[in-house]
Design an enzyme around this catalytic site. Structure first.
Site, PDB file in Angstrom:
ATOM      1  N   SER A 140       0.661  -1.245  -0.083  1.00 32.54           N
ATOM      2  CA  SER A 140       0.034  -0.020  -0.008  1.00 32.54           C
ATOM      3  C   SER A 140       0.757   1.505  -0.067  1.00 32.54           C
ATOM      4  O   SER A 140       1.894   1.242  -0.871  1.00 32.54           O
ATOM      5  CB  SER A 140      -1.083  -0.194   1.187  1.00 32.54           C
ATOM      6  N   ASP A 148      -5.773  -3.972  -2.294  1.00 34.42           N
ATOM      7  CA  ASP A 148      -4.699  -3.653  -1.368  1.00 34.42           C
ATOM      8  C   ASP A 148      -4.275  -4.873  -0.752  1.00 34.42           C
ATOM      9  O   ASP A 148      -4.868  -5.749  -0.285  1.00 34.42           O
ATOM     10  CB  ASP A 148      -5.369  -2.669  -0.267  1.00 34.42           C
TER      11      ASP A 148
END
Length: 589
Positions: A343, A457
């Site tokens: 991320s 993610d």
């Protein structure tokens, strides 16, 4: 003592398995030992074989491999390594049960074989030998169960070969040998020196030197084959600007236990796409770009197990603390050799892998996240709250058409593959797309749809992918966890939402009795982060956790504050000796 004209004298008492035996027992063993040669890639014995002998490794190296009983057909897992002067196979000899692992020669090796019939005769004639061997064997069993006998695949012998036709591998090998001398004695061997030597010659080289480099001026022929068999790792060197000639490339045998590295030499800057073209021939090879002596020093750290990998975790705007951590580590001499993350950690790690300075990291990320909020292109939430076009545009602006394999430092990031329900590692292909997948918080940013897969993610499965770094790096790993505590609470008791007009009234009055949809989605995407970060702690040598709990995950205006928190916290750890000094000192050039 026993004597072999090729290896000189071997004192059996120097082996822990036989250290307590008397002269009579040692004489029986010495008389019955047989010398056996094993070619690189050949199994000494296989898992589930019945025991027929125990072995003493005289020269070379052996790998211990294990396949779980419920995974027939699976690739055997590396368990450990047997080095010269060690014994192997004694446990099965004592128990009489099938072998629990496969033992394979990593390079050409010689062993002394003590057969089962001779072993049993020794047990009858010398009962004390039975007790001594059993005692040492079970001590080893306890150590292996505690992880004590397991060894990484740390190489000592390296073959340097040209991948194409134009590489000056002699100059590269000379510079590399100089860099390796920092970690121990080095021998650089050419065909003229050793082409006709026996295996005893190579064993003697390893006895006298910590590392041995074998220089092969061509990627075929008998000398190349000898270099390949003697090497723990193979470095394929590519000349500046050279592209692979598929007609001239020779299909070479692959050995899964030999690490292969692709070394691309550059005169000025990395040639875009060159690594990708060569990786097609060595898909599992680790890529190293070399433009100066510092890059060769980095390769030396990789080869010797002294490289330092940095793993940066996810956590929204808190991730700006990574910039402060990186700045403090650099100021205190840390050489970052590989980097990866999830991320926001993946985004900062990409800048580090591109070798941006602290100033450039600051200005680029300030422009991307603070000057303009990348999450303001809201849309009808058929797939996500945000369309994602602004984020994608920022990533393409920052990283252009850069491929991961063209980055100056080895790099990876991770995303979550919702199609297969597994973690996906990104080690090649367009950098912007890998980053876009790694930051796609479910429900907030749309997934990346690529190759029929749905990617979101990486923090959904692994918010701090230290284990991914550890699998590819034999050295030290520093991890930075900025997820912190992120608990969302409610001030109301309800199972259904009130009418919209009441919620709008509370909103305009500044009353927030329940978490917002953004907070709920963020928390849902990070709920696994605490447990994975804790489980990954055992894989790293140092865990840095800046105190960022009070920072909001989507408040981009905390940029400078977060950087300062990361910087001050890391400085405090270093200056108060709360970090292992070796992490800094050994990583410096």
């Amino acid at each position: 003592m026993i004597h072999d004209p090729r290896f000189g004298e071997l004192d059996l008492r120097s082996l822990s398995l036989f250290s307590g035996l008397d002269d009579a027992a040692l004489a029986i063993i010495a008389e019955r030992l047989e010398v056996q040669w094993i070619a690189s890639g050949t199994d000494l014995f296989q898992q589930n074989d019945m025991p027929d002998a125990l072995y003493i490794l005289l020269s070379g190296a052996l790998a211990v491999l294990h396949t779980p009983m419920d995974q027939n057909g699976a690739v055997p897992k590396w368990v450990g390594q047997v080095l010269a002067g060690e014994t192997v196979g004694e446990m099965a000899m004592l128990s009489g049960k099938p072998r629990t692992a496969t033992v394979r020669a990593i390079r050409d090796s010689e062993v002394l074989r003590f057969g089962r019939s001779d072993f049993e005769a020794l047990m009858v004639s010398e009962p004390s030998a039975m007790l001594q061997i059993a005692r040492v064997a079970f001590q080893r069993l306890e150590a292996s169960q505690a992880g004590g006998r397991k060894r990484d695949r740390q190489g000592r012998t390296f073959a340097i070969v040209p991948a194409g036709q134009g590489a000056n591998i002699a100059a590269f090998a000379h510079t590399l040998s100089q860099a390796l001398m920092r970690f121990g004695g080095v021998a650089l061997i050419t065909q003229a020196q050793a082409a006709n030597e026996s295996s005893g010659y190579f064993h003697a080289l390893e006895q006298r030197h910590r590392f041995v480099l074998y220089l092969a001026q061509a990627n075929s022929g008998s000398w190349f084959e000898l270099c390949r068999r003697q090497a723990d790792e193979i470095l394929h060197v590519v000349a500046p600007g050279e592209q692979p000639d598929q007609e001239r490339l020779i299909e070479q045998p692959r050995d899964a236990l030999k690490r292969e590295r692709l070394v691309l030499l550059h005169e000025r800057q990395i040639l875009a796409g060159q690594a990708n073209a060569w990786c097609a021939n060595w898909p599992s090879a680790l890529v190293h770009h070399v433009g100066c002596s510092a890059d060769i020093a980095r390769i030396a750290r990789f080869l010797t197990g002294n490289a330092t990998g940095l793993v940066l975790g996810g956590g929204g705007a808190r991730g700006f603390a990574h910039l402060g951590v990186v700045r403090a580590l650099r100021e205190h001499g840390l050489q970052i050799d590989a980097v990866g993350g999830t991320s926001i950690g993946a985004i900062v790690a990409a800048g580090v892998a591109m070798q941006w300075s602290d100033e450039e990291l600051y200005h680029r990320y300030h422009a991307s996240f603070v000057a303009t909020n990348p999450l303001r292109d809201y849309t009808i939430p058929f797939v996500a709250l945000v369309a994602g076009r602004r984020v994608t545009a920022r990533l393409k602006q920052q990283y252009s058409d850069t491929l991961i394999e063209d980055l100056p430092l080895p790099y990876y990031c991770v995303s979550t593959n919702l199609t297969l329900g597994i973690l996906k590692e990104h080690r090649d292909g367009p950098l912007w797309r890998a980053l876009r997948a790694s930051i796609a918080i479910p429900g907030i940013l749309p997934p990346v749809f690529h190759g029929g897969e749905v990617l979101v993610d990486g923090g959904v499965i692994n918010n701090l992918p230290v284990d991914v770094m550890r699998r590819g790096l034999y050295g030290r790993v520093i991890a930075v966890d900025i997820a912190g505590n992120y608990a969302i609470k409610s001030q109301v008791e309800e199972a259904d939402l009130p009418p919209v007009w009441k919620m709008m009234r509370d909103w305009f009055r500044g009353v927030r009795p329940r978490p917002s949809i953004l907070q709920i989605l963020l928390r849902s995407g990070m709920v696994n982060s605490a447990s994975t970060a804790e489980s990954n702690r055992k894989h790293c040598d140092c865990m840095i956790k800046p105190p960022v709990d009070q920072l909001e995950l989507l408040d981009w205006q905390i940029f400078d504050r977060a950087i300062d928190i990361g910087y001050q916290h890391t400085r405090h750890l270093i200056e108060n000796n709360l970090m292992d000094a070796n992490l800094l000192d050994k990583g410096a050039v």
